[in-house]
Scaffold this active site. Structure first.
Site, mmCIF file in Angstrom:
data_model
loop_
_atom_site.group_PDB
_atom_site.id
_atom_site.type_symbol
_atom_site.label_atom_id
_atom_site.label_comp_id
_atom_site.label_asym_id
_atom_site.label_seq_id
_atom_site.Cartn_x
_atom_site.Cartn_y
_atom_site.Cartn_z
ATOM 1 N N TYR A 112 1.810 -45.113 15.086
ATOM 2 C CA TYR A 112 1.377 -43.989 14.389
ATOM 3 C C TYR A 112 0.635 -44.758 13.213
ATOM 4 O O TYR A 112 1.220 -44.901 12.140
ATOM 5 C CB TYR A 112 2.180 -43.038 13.971
ATOM 6 C CG TYR A 112 1.631 -42.132 13.210
ATOM 7 C CD1 TYR A 112 0.712 -41.379 13.542
ATOM 8 C CD2 TYR A 112 2.439 -41.400 11.890
ATOM 9 C CE1 TYR A 112 0.212 -40.237 12.639
ATOM 10 C CE2 TYR A 112 1.951 -40.745 11.189
ATOM 11 C CZ TYR A 112 0.882 -39.763 11.504
ATOM 12 O OH TYR A 112 0.337 -38.955 10.881
ATOM 13 N N ASP A 153 -1.355 -43.008 18.096
ATOM 14 C CA ASP A 153 -2.417 -42.278 17.223
ATOM 15 C C ASP A 153 -2.902 -43.197 16.355
ATOM 16 O O ASP A 153 -2.070 -43.703 15.235
ATOM 17 C CB ASP A 153 -1.849 -41.089 16.646
ATOM 18 C CG ASP A 153 -2.714 -40.405 15.497
ATOM 19 O OD1 ASP A 153 -4.088 -40.827 15.461
ATOM 20 O OD2 ASP A 153 -2.342 -39.402 14.979
ATOM 21 N N ASP A 253 -2.094 -30.609 17.440
ATOM 22 C CA ASP A 253 -3.556 -30.769 17.086
ATOM 23 C C ASP A 253 -4.046 -31.730 18.139
ATOM 24 O O ASP A 253 -5.436 -31.883 18.203
ATOM 25 C CB ASP A 253 -3.873 -30.490 15.821
ATOM 26 C CG ASP A 253 -3.187 -31.513 14.890
ATOM 27 O OD1 ASP A 253 -2.215 -32.112 15.309
ATOM 28 O OD2 ASP A 253 -3.335 -31.793 13.553
ATOM 29 N N HIS A 254 -3.125 -32.682 18.673
ATOM 30 C CA HIS A 254 -3.507 -33.606 19.765
ATOM 31 C C HIS A 254 -2.968 -33.090 20.998
ATOM 32 O O HIS A 254 -2.164 -32.422 21.176
ATOM 33 C CB HIS A 254 -2.725 -34.785 19.114
ATOM 34 C CG HIS A 254 -2.977 -35.574 18.187
ATOM 35 N ND1 HIS A 254 -3.557 -36.666 17.797
ATOM 36 C CD2 HIS A 254 -2.694 -35.221 16.616
ATOM 37 C CE1 HIS A 254 -3.725 -36.841 16.502
ATOM 38 N NE2 HIS A 254 -3.123 -36.305 15.918
#
Length: 263
Positions: A112, A153, A253-254
């Site tokens: 991340y 991410d 949202d991903h």
DNA sequence: ATGGCCTCGCACCGAGGA
């Protein structure tokens, strides 16, 4: 074939029904989660074990947090956090060894990467330092010449083909020349971007903002990535985004995304 | 009209996200 998925869930408490449903429907062998947003003492280990997954996690209150799941086995933790800044307490890196379907070891890291906004400023500086710290770790893994997967991410839009509108995002930390240059260094070192291999023309999104009608307009971009070591890249069969899951009630949202590697 | 949201927590707003 071994299926490895990554999913920025944006809060495990809010996402639990969607996450369990997605695990059941898509049946990944290995899962990397980001933005768990939960302390280790609150992490719902039992919930994943009931679903058939062993799990390790590196949590933090309210923010960040990464985890790794493996179907039918306990991931063997190799490293949590990155070297170089001992005072850094943000939970953004977790690395494990997991066996593929043929019983061969895979090295898997859940990543991340810092967002870096606003820019310029300390958050952008931290992002760039963190990218170098990741590079240092990644080079060690390349030298081991093992099948390794660094996924998660990255908060980097690598190319203009990876965003719905270059001008809309031009001043964002995700798209700065420095962010892109740091990402390209991974590729130069020998890592390959599985979604560039499979979709070289771009137009594949993994994130759509909750705001401004981004999802219904398909105004997305690609910031979640699979970087494969050369030995893993040789085994790449498929790669795809579970896009439909972004459109469900109370979605992250991903969207989740995955690769399949030949065993 | 990039403008509208979402999540978390010593909570009913503020911080952080991307």
């Amino acid at each position: 074939m071994t299926k490895i998925s990554t999913f920025n869930i944006n809060g495990i408490k809010a996402r639990t029904p969607r996450l369990l449903e997605w695990l059941d429907e898509t049946a990944p062998d290995i899962v990397c989660l980001q933005e768990v947003k939960s302390q280790d003492k609150d992490f719902p280990k039992d919930m994943f074990e009931k679903a058939g997954y062993g799990v390790i996690f590196h949590g933090q209150k309210s923010f960040n947090g990464v985890a790794i799941l493996a179907k039918g086995q306990e991931p063997k933790e190799i490293q949590r956090g990155l070297e170089g800044e001992p005072e850094d307490e943000q939970a953004r890196y977790l690395e494990a060894e997991i066996l593929d379907k043929s019983g061969n070891a895979l090295r898997v890291a859940s990543i991340y990467l810092p967002n870096g906004n606003p820019l310029p400023g300390p958050k952008f500086d931290y992002k760039l330092r963190w990218m170098q710290r990741l590079r240092n770790r990644a080079q060690i893994l390349l030298n081991e010449e093992i099948p390794a997967i660094l996924c998660g991410d990255y908060n980097v839009i690598p190319r203009d083909e990876d965003v719905f509108s270059v001008s809309a995002m031009a001043s964002d930390a995700l798209m700065q020349p420095e962010s892109r240059a740091a990402y390209r260094q991974y590729l130069g070192d020998g890592w390959s971007d599985a979604f560039v291999t499979k979709y070289p023309a771009g137009g594949v999104w993994t994130y759509w903002d909750y705001q401004a009608g981004a999802w219904p307009r398909d105004n997305g971009f690609r910031i979640d990535h699979f970087l494969l070591s050369p030995i893993a890249a040789d085994r790449l069969e498929h790669a795809a985004v579970d896009k439909e899951h972004r459109g469900r009630e109370k979605a992250s949202d991903h969207a989740p995304l995955w690769v399949q590697l030949r065993d």
